[in-house]
Write an enzyme that holds these catalytic residues in place. Structure first.
Site, mmCIF file in Angstrom:
data_model
loop_
_atom_site.group_PDB
_atom_site.id
_atom_site.type_symbol
_atom_site.label_atom_id
_atom_site.label_comp_id
_atom_site.label_asym_id
_atom_site.label_seq_id
_atom_site.Cartn_x
_atom_site.Cartn_y
_atom_site.Cartn_z
ATOM 1 N N GLY A 83 0.841 -1.184 0.000
ATOM 2 C CA GLY A 83 0.000 0.000 0.000
ATOM 3 C C GLY A 83 0.871 1.227 0.000
ATOM 4 C CD GLU A 130 2.992 6.167 3.166
ATOM 5 O OE1 GLU A 130 2.819 5.041 2.638
ATOM 6 O OE2 GLU A 130 4.118 6.570 3.521
ATOM 7 C CG HIS A 159 1.451 0.142 7.447
ATOM 8 N ND1 HIS A 159 2.529 -0.116 8.273
ATOM 9 C CD2 HIS A 159 1.927 0.906 6.439
ATOM 10 C CE1 HIS A 159 3.613 0.460 7.754
ATOM 11 N NE2 HIS A 159 3.276 1.080 6.651
ATOM 12 C CD GLU A 160 -0.127 1.667 3.391
ATOM 13 O OE1 GLU A 160 0.451 2.772 3.440
ATOM 14 O OE2 GLU A 160 0.497 0.595 3.293
ATOM 15 C CG HIS A 217 2.130 5.879 6.576
ATOM 16 N ND1 HIS A 217 3.359 6.224 7.072
ATOM 17 C CD2 HIS A 217 2.294 4.667 5.995
ATOM 18 C CE1 HIS A 217 4.232 5.258 6.804
ATOM 19 N NE2 HIS A 217 3.613 4.296 6.152
ATOM 20 C CD GLU A 259 7.000 3.227 6.086
ATOM 21 O OE1 GLU A 259 6.155 2.593 6.750
ATOM 22 O OE2 GLU A 259 6.718 3.841 5.038
ATOM 23 C CG ASP A 271 29.881 14.248 9.384
ATOM 24 O OD1 ASP A 271 30.578 15.162 9.824
ATOM 25 O OD2 ASP A 271 29.826 13.111 9.901
ATOM 26 C CE1 TYR A 279 9.398 -0.417 5.844
ATOM 27 C CE2 TYR A 279 7.069 -0.439 6.320
ATOM 28 C CZ TYR A 279 8.108 -0.173 5.456
ATOM 29 O OH TYR A 279 7.838 0.338 4.215
ATOM 30 N NE ARG A 304 2.318 -6.602 -1.057
ATOM 31 C CZ ARG A 304 1.853 -6.839 0.156
ATOM 32 N NH1 ARG A 304 0.744 -7.531 0.308
ATOM 33 N NH2 ARG A 304 2.493 -6.379 1.212
#
Ligand SMILES: [Zn+2]
Length: 616
Positions: free
Chosen positions: A284, A286, A310-311, A314, A333, A384, A397, A570
């Protein structure tokens, strides 16, 4: 996004001091937001399906910050620029000179516009390339009805620049409006206010009043129907899929309400979803006001709706409070994964949430075992100097969520929940870095409750490998009972038919994870005969079954596996399956033959990942 596609290359970051405030420079963008920022965008584009291009103009409203600045640097990829104009203070438009740099494979081409002075608006006439990585143009044959073409975008992480010339960095936010022309019979939707009653006569108009970062720009065009799910929620899908989609997502309105009770008002107006054709490369996306989802989550039994949670999550973590550059990805995430489990718990109960959490943590530990230590941190220690030391995209996640869960468990929800809500409230519509969160964590939680986490442990979470020793693992009693059943079944003490009659999707996923590379061919065949795992509508379960079957050399599921690989695009599913097949000499030629058939149905990102896997 769930689950992510890999970024093109390592993400580096340079931190510079600017006006005494630390400003994160986004190494994946050519933009100079310290000089000038886009405050609003207007798109006037026509979709040409015959040539697979969007053509028209983008108008950027500019907020000049540096009084000495005289040029505007934008990100582009595969765009053909026709002409650029700037608007003088008297309202007159004037042609501007520009140059396009040579292609950088990772970042695209910088567009330098000689602004002369500091125009309030700049208009860029352009068209996209048929190969624009953000846009997938599907032929009618690649859709369900087979009658009309389809097009959709996927801008995250840095592909918005392949359909709009802009400052393609999440540190810049802008509102937008759009007018889109499309062939008759097709509906256009965007990550903006969508009017379900619009007819498209004279084109499709959109307004996005809340400022968003560029990666949340989204468009979808196809033969779409819309079904209302609640006062603020609805679903768009191809006509053949609209009914199953509306049934699968019936809880969406309740989900929005549950999330609001936890984290404050939903600030985006409507929450609609667009179900895409199967080639959508991820679970998905978001996109605000219009989440894009894979059709593989329509399991037929609402067993995968945590993807919608989940979406939706977001809408707070990511869309409202946004990582300022992709190095801080865990702020999007990891937070979203944590919030998801809280929404699932509020809606489906503690036991379900605990099962999902244990599964998530086990899969995180399995992932950690495959990663070198330097890719296991949430954030690198020396930003850096460390362009090749980047946060692993998938680990952010569950590891980010585990970190927040640890804070929650030690502080208690009475303290932690208002703390987290305060993070969203106080940084709403802003782009943030890890340093911003650490500052907020100290002043909002650790200063008052130093026992929650030592500085050393905080460092370990953010910069260290693995999961710190003090973190608690989730233990679900229902999943613990599976361990006993599995061990007995593997030994032959329990008959296959006596397993799993009442198991839910999480329980099957756990079982199949644990028998992968352990169960024999005969055992997996018996399992499939008893429970028809190769025919399940739940793609998460099907994927885990096929993975175990390939590892055990079960070849009689090839017809179903082939159908799965042809129908599901997917990356999360197809890449590991091709990798497993390719590692077995007996399966290699068959896998290559399936891929030759399937490749055209996949998204370019998926094609690139499988190409890489099969050339190993
Ligand atoms: Zn996500």
């Amino acid at each position: 996004m769930k689950i992510p596609f890999l970024l093109r290359a390592a993400i580096g970051l340079a931190l510079v001091q600017c006006n005494a405030a630390a400003l994160a420079v986004d190494p994946l963008s050519y933009a100079h937001p310290e000089q000038v920022k886009t405050s609003a965008l207007h798109l006037d584009l026509k979709a040409d399906f015959a040539h697979k291009v969007l053509a028209g103009y983008a108008e950027l409203s500019l907020n000049w910050i540096d009084r000495g600045a005289r040029s505007l640097d934008l990100d582009t990829r595969e765009l053909t620029i026709a002409k650029i104009e700037g608007q003088d203070p008297d309202g007159r438009w004037r042609k501007l000179a520009y140059t396009l740099d040579a292609l950088d494979p990772e970042k695209g081409r910088a567009l330098h516009i000689a602004a002369g002075g500091q125009p309030g608006k700049v208009r860029i006439w352009y068209h996209t390339a048929p190969t624009a990585p953000a846009l997938q143009w599907l032929t009618p044959a690649q859709t369900m009805s087979g009658k009309r073409p389809f097009m959709f975008s996927q801008s995250e992480t840095i592909d918005a620049r392949s359909w709009v010339p802009l400052q393609d960095t999440p540190s810049v936010r802008f509102t937008y409006t759009a007018h889109i022309g499309a062939p008759r019979g097709l509906r256009v939707v965007m990550s903006a206010e969508n009017d379900p009653k619009a007819s498209g006569k004279g084109g499709w108009s959109f307004n996005m009043p809340q400022p968003i970062p560029s990666y949340l720009l989204a468009i979808g065009i196809g033969e779409l129907q819309v079904r209302s799910l609640g006062a603020r929620t609805g679903v768009y899908a191809e006509p053949q899929r609209i009914q199953s989609a509306a049934w699968e997502f019936a809880d969406t309105e309740k989900m929005v309400e549950a999330a609001e009770r936890l984290y404050g008002p939903y600030r985006w107006g409507r929450y609609d979803m667009l179900v895409l054709p199967p080639s959508f490369p991820i679970g998905g996306m978001e996109n605000p006001r219009m989440t894009f989802v894979t059709p593989t989550m329509i399991a037929g039994d609402r067993s995968l709706v945590d993807l919608i949670a989940h979406e939706l999550a977001h809408s707070w973590s990511g869309n409202l409070v946004t990582n300022a550059s992709w190095k801080h990805w865990w702020l999007n995430e990891g937070f979203t994964t944590y919030v998801t489990s809280r929404i699932v718990e509020a809606l489906y109960g503690e036991e379900t949430a605990l099962e999902n959490l244990q599964l998530e943590q086990e899969e995180a530990l399995a992932l950690l075992a495959t990663l070198p230590a330097e890719k296991q941190a949430l954030l690198t220690r020396d930003p850096d100097t460390s362009s090749e030391h980047y946060t692993d995209q998938e680990l952010a996640y569950p590891k980010g969520a585990w970190f927040l869960r640890t804070l929650e468990q030690r502080a208690g929800r009475a303290v932690f929940d208002p703390f987290l809500r305060g993070w969203f409230d106080s940084h709403a519509f802003q782009s943030v870095t890890t340093a911003d969160f650490v500052r907020y964590l100290r002043s909002g939680l650790l200063d008052q409750h130093p026992e929650v986490m030592t500085d050393a442990e905080l460092d370990e979470w953010l910069y260290g490998p693995g999961i710190p020793a003090g973190a608690r693992r989730a233990v679900s009693p229902r999943l613990a009972a599976l361990d006993t059943a599995r061990a007995a079944w593997l030994k032959g003490d329990v008959q296959t038919g006596d397993l799993g009659m009442d198991w839910n999707a999480a329980e099957w996923m756990k079982f199949l994870n644990d028998v992968d590379k352990v169960a024999t061919r005969a055992q997996l065949q018996a399992l499939d005969r008893a429970f028809h795992l190769s025919g399940t509508g739940n793609s998460e379960v099907a994927f885990r079954f096929y993975r175990a079957a390939v590892h055990a050399g079960v070849q009689d599921v090839r017809p179903q596996l082939e159908a799965f690989l042809l129908n599901v695009g997917r990356q999360k599913f197809v890449v590991p399956l091709y990798a497993a097949l390719h590692a077995r000499p007996d399966d290699r030629a068959w896998a290559d033959a399936v891929y030759r058939k399937a490749r055209a149905h996949y998204h370019p990102e998926t094609q690139a990942s499988v190409d890489r896997e099969l050339s190993k």
